[in-house]
Each structure stands twice: as structure tokens, then as C-alpha cells.
Write a protein that holds these residues in place. Structure first.
Motif, PDB file in Angstrom:
ATOM      1  N   ASP A  52      51.118  34.760  36.929  1.00  0.00           N
ATOM      2  CA  ASP A  52      50.419  33.499  37.148  1.00  0.00           C
ATOM      3  C   ASP A  52      49.223  33.678  38.077  1.00  0.00           C
ATOM      4  O   ASP A  52      48.173  33.056  37.876  1.00  0.00           O
ATOM      5  N   ILE A  53      49.370  34.520  39.095  1.00  0.00           N
ATOM      6  CA  ILE A  53      48.227  34.812  39.972  1.00  0.00           C
ATOM      7  C   ILE A  53      47.095  35.406  39.155  1.00  0.00           C
ATOM      8  O   ILE A  53      45.927  35.025  39.303  1.00  0.00           O
ATOM      9  N   ALA A  54      47.432  36.338  38.271  1.00  0.00           N
ATOM     10  CA  ALA A  54      46.421  36.979  37.427  1.00  0.00           C
ATOM     11  C   ALA A  54      45.692  35.950  36.578  1.00  0.00           C
ATOM     12  O   ALA A  54      44.459  35.997  36.427  1.00  0.00           O
ATOM     13  N   LYS A  55      46.439  34.998  36.027  1.00  0.00           N
ATOM     14  CA  LYS A  55      45.826  33.977  35.178  1.00  0.00           C
ATOM     15  C   LYS A  55      44.961  33.009  35.979  1.00  0.00           C
ATOM     16  O   LYS A  55      44.056  32.378  35.428  1.00  0.00           O
ATOM     17  N   MET A  56      45.230  32.900  37.266  1.00  0.00           N
ATOM     18  CA  MET A  56      44.461  31.974  38.096  1.00  0.00           C
ATOM     19  C   MET A  56      43.164  32.594  38.607  1.00  0.00           C
ATOM     20  O   MET A  56      42.205  31.878  38.902  1.00  0.00           O
ATOM     21  N   ILE A  57      43.125  33.922  38.725  1.00  0.00           N
ATOM     22  CA  ILE A  57      41.943  34.551  39.321  1.00  0.00           C
ATOM     23  C   ILE A  57      41.136  35.371  38.319  1.00  0.00           C
ATOM     24  O   ILE A  57      40.136  35.987  38.678  1.00  0.00           O
ATOM     25  N   GLY A  58      41.578  35.409  37.056  1.00  0.00           N
ATOM     26  CA  GLY A  58      40.821  36.140  36.042  1.00  0.00           C
ATOM     27  C   GLY A  58      40.952  37.640  36.162  1.00  0.00           C
ATOM     28  O   GLY A  58      39.957  38.371  36.079  1.00  0.00           O
ATOM     29  N   ALA A  59      42.180  38.133  36.365  1.00  0.00           N
ATOM     30  CA  ALA A  59      42.440  39.574  36.475  1.00  0.00           C
ATOM     31  C   ALA A  59      43.686  39.915  35.670  1.00  0.00           C
ATOM     32  O   ALA A  59      44.389  39.025  35.176  1.00  0.00           O
ATOM     33  N   SER A  60      43.976  41.194  35.528  1.00  0.00           N
ATOM     34  CA  SER A  60      45.177  41.610  34.814  1.00  0.00           C
ATOM     35  C   SER A  60      46.379  41.573  35.747  1.00  0.00           C
ATOM     36  O   SER A  60      46.241  41.680  36.974  1.00  0.00           O
ATOM     37  N   ARG A  61      47.580  41.420  35.161  1.00  0.00           N
ATOM     38  CA  ARG A  61      48.800  41.420  35.975  1.00  0.00           C
ATOM     39  C   ARG A  61      48.972  42.757  36.685  1.00  0.00           C
ATOM     40  O   ARG A  61      49.402  42.804  37.841  1.00  0.00           O
ATOM     41  N   GLU A  62      48.624  43.843  35.992  1.00  0.00           N
ATOM     42  CA  GLU A  62      48.767  45.173  36.591  1.00  0.00           C
ATOM     43  C   GLU A  62      47.889  45.315  37.828  1.00  0.00           C
ATOM     44  O   GLU A  62      48.311  45.861  38.851  1.00  0.00           O
ATOM     45  N   MET A  63      46.643  44.798  37.739  1.00  0.00           N
ATOM     46  CA  MET A  63      45.744  44.868  38.892  1.00  0.00           C
ATOM     47  C   MET A  63      46.270  44.034  40.048  1.00  0.00           C
ATOM     48  O   MET A  63      46.245  44.458  41.210  1.00  0.00           O
ATOM     49  N   VAL A  64      46.761  42.832  39.745  1.00  0.00           N
ATOM     50  CA  VAL A  64      47.310  41.980  40.795  1.00  0.00           C
ATOM     51  C   VAL A  64      48.506  42.650  41.458  1.00  0.00           C
ATOM     52  O   VAL A  64      48.658  42.606  42.685  1.00  0.00           O
ATOM     53  N   SER A  65      49.364  43.299  40.668  1.00  0.00           N
ATOM     54  CA  SER A  65      50.526  43.998  41.226  1.00  0.00           C
ATOM     55  C   SER A  65      50.079  45.091  42.182  1.00  0.00           C
ATOM     56  O   SER A  65      50.663  45.262  43.270  1.00  0.00           O
ATOM     57  N   ARG A  66      49.058  45.833  41.807  1.00  0.00           N
ATOM     58  CA  ARG A  66      48.565  46.905  42.676  1.00  0.00           C
ATOM     59  C   ARG A  66      47.973  46.332  43.965  1.00  0.00           C
ATOM     60  O   ARG A  66      48.209  46.860  45.070  1.00  0.00           O
ATOM     61  N   VAL A  67      47.209  45.250  43.829  1.00  0.00           N
ATOM     62  CA  VAL A  67      46.601  44.631  45.006  1.00  0.00           C
ATOM     63  C   VAL A  67      47.672  44.085  45.942  1.00  0.00           C
ATOM     64  O   VAL A  67      47.606  44.296  47.165  1.00  0.00           O
ATOM     65  N   MET A  68      48.669  43.389  45.401  1.00  0.00           N
ATOM     66  CA  MET A  68      49.745  42.836  46.230  1.00  0.00           C
ATOM     67  C   MET A  68      50.510  43.944  46.939  1.00  0.00           C
ATOM     68  O   MET A  68      50.861  43.830  48.122  1.00  0.00           O
ATOM     69  N   LYS A  69      50.778  45.035  46.236  1.00  0.00           N
ATOM     70  CA  LYS A  69      51.479  46.172  46.844  1.00  0.00           C
ATOM     71  C   LYS A  69      50.648  46.756  47.972  1.00  0.00           C
ATOM     72  O   LYS A  69      51.163  47.063  49.059  1.00  0.00           O
ATOM     73  N   ASP A  70      49.341  46.911  47.737  1.00  0.00           N
ATOM     74  CA  ASP A  70      48.452  47.465  48.753  1.00  0.00           C
ATOM     75  C   ASP A  70      48.361  46.547  49.968  1.00  0.00           C
ATOM     76  O   ASP A  70      48.390  47.007  51.117  1.00  0.00           O
ATOM     77  N   LEU A  71      48.277  45.232  49.724  1.00  0.00           N
ATOM     78  CA  LEU A  71      48.219  44.283  50.836  1.00  0.00           C
ATOM     79  C   LEU A  71      49.500  44.338  51.663  1.00  0.00           C
ATOM     80  O   LEU A  71      49.466  44.217  52.892  1.00  0.00           O
ATOM     81  N   GLY A  72      50.625  44.535  50.985  1.00  0.00           N
ATOM     82  CA  GLY A  72      51.891  44.667  51.695  1.00  0.00           C
ATOM     83  C   GLY A  72      51.932  45.929  52.540  1.00  0.00           C
ATOM     84  O   GLY A  72      52.390  45.916  53.690  1.00  0.00           O
TER      85      GLY A  72
END
Length: 223
Positions: free
Chosen positions: A182-202
Motif C-alpha cells: 500500500d505504501i508503494a501504491k501511495m508514493i508511486g514506487a515498487s513494493r520491492e523498493m519500498v521494502s528495501r527502503v524500510m529495511k534501510d531506515l530501520g
């Protein structure tokens, strides 16, 4: 979708739109309102539908979505308790511009468009608050357009999390359940990219995903 039930003035007082109104006004609103429960996955309205009701979220969570002919979906916003949708129908006869779907089971207070127009005509405070709500929605749309145009994925993820966060005992927490898809759909990115970004932010200690929500650190706003 369940059968419609009556709405109490106590329930109406939980909505910012009706806060501070007199008991007499609230009683008049209760007479024209009804409540229905929508199960998870149920569409409340669909893009292209007639605009017959204004909706208030009493419980649950819903997503506002648009999709193309291939079924690709973009989430415009996530709605939670106290929020309103369908109010743009007060200002024209255009069909719904987006679909609204229950993310989890939701109890919605519904008021017919014509009844709500009459309420606005009779109560300036209600009309003024509707206009303020629409102005805030326009500002949010401007911010989203700006982020899509100027920010990278890290900035978009950070901006969305900050926008959704609430104050919980002095901490900034995203309480509402939201998937990486859902985050990916809200910001215009792929789910895989969002997963990587969230992991990195963590890993950087900027966010912490817990059972109670996503806890944000102040440094996240620097992205």
C-alpha cells in the motif's frame, strides 16, 4: 454490508466536523443520518458511481483508490476514525472520482447528499468546516504532487510516514496498519523498493516496526 441502523448524538460528537455543535443541531443531524458496517474488502463507493451520500468513518480503515484499464492501482489516501469522504458531491453532480474500499471492517455514518446540503444551508459552522476540510485536502494533494516531482523514494517514504504519524505518549507513531504494498501504491514506487527502503531506515535507526505501529525518530524528517 449490514442493514442501516440509527446514529446517536454521542457517536456524532466523535467527528471533528460536529464538535461543539449544540445538542439541538446534533439531534437534527442524527435524524437524517444512518450507520452501516462494511466488511473488509467491501467497496463502499466505486469510481463512476453517482454521488448520493457523504460518509463519516466511525471505526475501521479504508483506502481511496484509482485504477487504470489494466487493473493497476494507485492509493490516494488511507482514511481512519473521524475522517470524511464524499463531501465533494456537495458542490456538483459529477460521479465519484475514486473508489473507496474497506481495509478492515468499518462502521460508517452516512447522510444523503440532499439532506447534507440542507444541513449546510442551515448551519454556517458545518459549511465552514466542510470548506476547511476541502482546503486541507487540496494542500495535501499539492504536497503529494511536489514529493512525486522532487523527492527520491527515501524522501517519499519518509514524508508519507511522517504525514500518517500520530503522537502516542510523546512519540511519533504510525498507528494505522499499512502494508508495504500500500505504501508503494501511495508514493508511486515498487513494493520491492519500498521494502528495501524500510529495511534501510530501520537499520539506520530512523524507524522501528513494532506490534503497536511504526515508531519514527526525529531525524527521519531530514531525508
Amino acid at each position: 454490508m449490514s442493514q442501516a441502523t440509527s446514529v446517536s448524538t454521542t457517536a456524532l460528537k466523535t467527528f471533528p466536523l460536529f464538535t461543539g455543535l449544540t445538542d439541538d443541531v446534533l439531534a437534527s443531524v442524527a435524524r437524517i443520518a444512518m450507520m452501516r458496517r462494511f466488511p473488509r474488502g467491501q467497496s463502499v463507493v466505486r469510481a463512476g458511481d453517482r454521488s448520493d451520500y457523504v460518509y463519516f468513518v466511525l471505526t475501521g480503515s479504508l483506502k481511496v483508490v484509482v485504477s487504470d484499464e489494466d487493473g493497476r492501482e494507485v492509493i490516494l489516501s488511507i482514511l481512519g476514525q473521524g475522517e470524511i469522504f464524499g463531501e465533494m458531491s456537495m458542490f456538483g453532480e459529477q460521479p465519484r472520482s475514486a473508489s473507496v474500499v474497506a481495509v478492515v471492517a468499518a462502521d460508517l455514518v452516512m447522510i444523503a447528499k440532499q439532506d447534507f446540503r440542507q444541513l449546510m444551508q442551515e448551519n454556517f459552522d458545518v459549511a465552514w468546516r466542510i470548506m476547511c476540510n476541502l482546503a486541507e485536502r487540496l494542500r495535501n494533494a499539492d504536497r503529494k504532487i511536489e514529493s512525486l516531482a522532487l523527492m527520491d523514494v527515501y524522501g517519499r517514504v519518509a514524508g508519507l510516514l511522517i504525514e500518517m504519524a500520530e503522537d502516542v505518549d510523546g512519540a511519533s507513531v504510525v498507528v494505522r496498519k499499512i502494508s508495504k504494498q500500500d505504501i508503494a501504491k501511495m508514493i508511486g514506487a515498487s513494493r520491492e523498493m519500498v521494502s528495501r527502503v524500510m529495511k534501510d531506515l530501520g537499520q539506520q535507526g530512523l524507524i522501528k516496526e513494532t506490534a503497536k505501529g511504526i515508531i519514527l525518530q526525529e531525524r527521519l524528517s531530514d531525508l
